[in-house]
Design a protein around this motif. Structure first.
Motif, PDB file in Angstrom:
ATOM      1  N   LEU A  63       0.752  -1.217  -0.091  1.00 61.27           N
ATOM      2  CA  LEU A  63      -0.085  -0.002  -0.161  1.00 61.27           C
ATOM      3  C   LEU A  63       0.712   1.296  -0.042  1.00 61.27           C
ATOM      4  O   LEU A  63       0.544   2.321  -0.734  1.00 61.27           O
ATOM      5  CB  LEU A  63      -0.942   0.054   1.252  1.00 61.27           C
ATOM      6  N   ALA A  64       2.078   1.249   0.651  1.00 63.29           N
ATOM      7  CA  ALA A  64       3.086   2.304   0.841  1.00 63.29           C
ATOM      8  C   ALA A  64       3.554   2.501  -0.675  1.00 63.29           C
ATOM      9  O   ALA A  64       3.509   3.627  -0.948  1.00 63.29           O
ATOM     10  CB  ALA A  64       4.048   2.175   1.611  1.00 63.29           C
ATOM     11  N   ALA A  65       3.861   1.354  -1.393  1.00 62.47           N
ATOM     12  CA  ALA A  65       4.319   1.688  -2.628  1.00 62.47           C
ATOM     13  C   ALA A  65       3.183   2.140  -3.751  1.00 62.47           C
ATOM     14  O   ALA A  65       3.603   3.188  -4.675  1.00 62.47           O
ATOM     15  CB  ALA A  65       4.794   0.142  -3.238  1.00 62.47           C
ATOM     16  N   GLU A  66       2.107   2.030  -3.602  1.00 60.45           N
ATOM     17  CA  GLU A  66       0.966   2.555  -4.264  1.00 60.45           C
ATOM     18  C   GLU A  66       0.924   3.984  -4.107  1.00 60.45           C
ATOM     19  O   GLU A  66       0.661   4.729  -4.738  1.00 60.45           O
ATOM     20  CB  GLU A  66      -0.608   1.790  -4.132  1.00 60.45           C
ATOM     21  N   LEU A  67       0.940   4.318  -2.778  1.00 66.65           N
ATOM     22  CA  LEU A  67       0.928   5.848  -2.310  1.00 66.65           C
ATOM     23  C   LEU A  67       1.989   6.463  -2.744  1.00 66.65           C
ATOM     24  O   LEU A  67       1.854   7.741  -3.188  1.00 66.65           O
ATOM     25  CB  LEU A  67       0.972   5.817  -0.672  1.00 66.65           C
ATOM     26  N   GLY A  68       3.281   5.879  -2.799  1.00 72.58           N
ATOM     27  CA  GLY A  68       4.346   6.646  -3.572  1.00 72.58           C
ATOM     28  C   GLY A  68       4.256   7.000  -4.918  1.00 72.58           C
ATOM     29  O   GLY A  68       4.538   7.806  -5.397  1.00 72.58           O
ATOM     30  N   ALA A  69       3.590   6.016  -5.481  1.00 74.48           N
ATOM     31  CA  ALA A  69       3.283   6.031  -7.099  1.00 74.48           C
ATOM     32  C   ALA A  69       2.379   7.196  -7.308  1.00 74.48           C
ATOM     33  O   ALA A  69       2.609   8.134  -8.190  1.00 74.48           O
ATOM     34  CB  ALA A  69       2.869   4.830  -7.802  1.00 74.48           C
ATOM     35  N   ASP A 101      10.539  -1.737   6.019  1.00 72.21           N
ATOM     36  CA  ASP A 101       9.805  -2.321   4.821  1.00 72.21           C
ATOM     37  C   ASP A 101       8.837  -1.507   4.435  1.00 72.21           C
ATOM     38  O   ASP A 101       8.619  -1.117   2.894  1.00 72.21           O
ATOM     39  CB  ASP A 101       8.934  -3.549   5.314  1.00 72.21           C
ATOM     40  N   ALA A 102       7.910  -0.605   4.971  1.00 70.36           N
ATOM     41  CA  ALA A 102       6.938   0.200   4.447  1.00 70.36           C
ATOM     42  C   ALA A 102       7.627   1.494   3.895  1.00 70.36           C
ATOM     43  O   ALA A 102       7.211   1.961   3.023  1.00 70.36           O
ATOM     44  CB  ALA A 102       6.062   0.739   5.697  1.00 70.36           C
ATOM     45  N   ARG A 103       8.785   1.820   4.671  1.00 69.98           N
ATOM     46  CA  ARG A 103       9.676   2.995   3.953  1.00 69.98           C
ATOM     47  C   ARG A 103      10.071   2.550   2.593  1.00 69.98           C
ATOM     48  O   ARG A 103      10.067   3.391   1.554  1.00 69.98           O
ATOM     49  CB  ARG A 103      10.788   3.324   4.878  1.00 69.98           C
TER      50      ARG A 103
END
Length: 416
Positions: free
Chosen positions: A220-226, A364-366
């Motif tokens: 979910l963090a990766a999606e938010l980053g994108a 992991d989230a970062r």
């Protein structure tokens, strides 16, 4: 339409009714201080609906507050007081105020039921009211108002215009003119109604829940980053980039100044002096920095919503008590990323993780967030995150001492 303020003898009398109530509000900016309150002017939005503007001064704080009020002949347990025998009510979520606000506002409009309005709990600097209906919306009543284009109105309108779909679209907005501090008229926004995002989960609460289950938040963090990366692209399309070239030196100076300020407020931060100096030196050694552009300015997990498997970014107002010029100034896009990284640390702590478990979950989230965003200069990102963490240390020491270990742990990592 734009409202024009008036001055009336009733303004001072209404303020007298509110004097004991105002300091108890979460959005009151001078908590614990002896604030000087004075009436500025008022707007007659409807026969029984008034918006009172109150100037609040305490130390470095000098703001104009918006206080919607409804007067009625009926007694009420929620009365703030009485004026000439009439009951004075907090109007921010009252149907009479909401109906009058919508009638006066500009924009495409919404199909809402004001009788079913409900206030969003946990609001601090503003008051948000959910208005259900065929085309529901959420009204943000700005409490500290300022002249000029409010970013929470201006930025979403620009983003929608360039086709960026991950922001709640503005449906209505209300401008007004009132006397400035020098007596000359100024114009600004009183509030904005945005499209309501249904089936939404607060980003911070969602991350805390994942942390509480020790479940990876990285996807979910990766999606938010994108999504954040596409927001920055859209902001460049909408506003362009700053042609000036301040380079990394401005970042280095800002971090050094932030540390001096933080150290004066929290002397225990002295042990981080060498680490901060090393980060500042690394930034100064950089040959260049990305161009500055319009950014969110206060991005963290509490400013995002998860709905129907996608992220929405909201609340572009920035720090409400900061000058408008500061909130709209071009900045490094990585500052928004730094804010999200700091929020991940907070989610781990609030979610109940400690020690090695917290370190593993946040790492992991970062990593997921940065992978989704597409990277960025790590030296600059570290400096911007350090700047944010120093601010947090001062804030927590003053307001939530039990939370001070969260930014202190961040400082250990960033200066180690």
């Amino acid at each position: 339409m734009s409202l024009s303020a008036r001055t009336s003898p009733d303004d001072a009398r209404l303020l007298d009714v509110l004097r004991d109530w105002l300091p108890t509000r979460r959005w009151f900016p001078a908590k614990g201080q002896a604030a000087e309150l004075s009436p500025v002017a008022s707007f007659a939005l409807a026969p029984d609906v008034t918006i009172l503007l109150v100037r609040a001064r305490a130390g470095s704080i000098d703001v104009v507050l918006q206080v919607p009020l409804v007067l009625t002949d009926e007694p009420s347990p929620e009365a703030l007081g009485t004026l000439d025998g009439r009951t004075v009510l907090d109007g921010a979520h009252h149907p009479a105020f909401l109906r009058a606000w919508l009638a006066a506002a500009d924009g495409p409009g919404a199909e809402v039921d004001v009788s079913a309005a409900r206030v969003v709990s946990g609001e601090q600097s503003n008051t948000s009211v959910i208005l259900p209906g065929a085309r529901p919306g959420i009204l943000k009543v700005l409490r500290a108002i300022a002249p000029g284009e409010n970013p929470d109105v201006d930025v979403p309108r620009h983003l929608v215009d360039v086709g960026w779909a991950n922001v709640p679209a503005p449906l209505a907005w209300l401008q007004a003119e009132w006397p400035g501090h020098d007596g000359d008229p100024v114009t600004g926004y009183l509030g904005v109604l945005a499209a309501f995002v249904d089936a939404a989960e607060d980003g911070f609460e969602l991350a805390c829940a994942y942390a509480g289950r020790a479940e990876t938040f990285a996807p979910l963090a990766a999606e938010l980053g994108a999504i954040t990366a596409t927001m920055h692209v859209a902001l460049v399309e909408a506003y362009g980039v700053d042609p000036s070239d301040d380079g990394p030196e401005e970042v280095a100076r800002a971090v050094a100044a932030r540390f001096s300020w933080a150290l004066s407020a929290v002397p225990a931060l002295a042990r981080f002096a060498d680490g901060v100096a090393a980060v500042v030196a690394e930034v100064r050694a950089l040959s260049s920095a990305p161009p500055r552009q319009r950014v969110h300015g206060d991005l963290h997990l509490g400013q995002v919503l998860r709905s129907h498997d996608t992220w929405f970014i909201m609340d572009f107002e920035g720090e409400p008590l900061a000058p408008l010029a500061q909130r709209t100034r071009p900045d490094l896009a990585l500052r928004d990323v730094a804010g999200l990284l700091r929020s991940i640390d907070y989610a781990a702590a609030v979610g109940g993780l400690t020690g090695a478990d917290a370190a593993s979950w946040t790492a992991d989230a970062r990593a997921g967030l940065l992978r989704g965003y597409g990277g960025g200069d790590q030296t600059l990102l570290r400096a911007l995150e350090l700047d944010k963490t120093l601010y947090e240390a001062v804030y927590e020491s003053r307001n939530r001492p039990s939370w001070l270990p969260i930014p202190l742990a961040g400082l250990e990592r960033l200066t180690g």
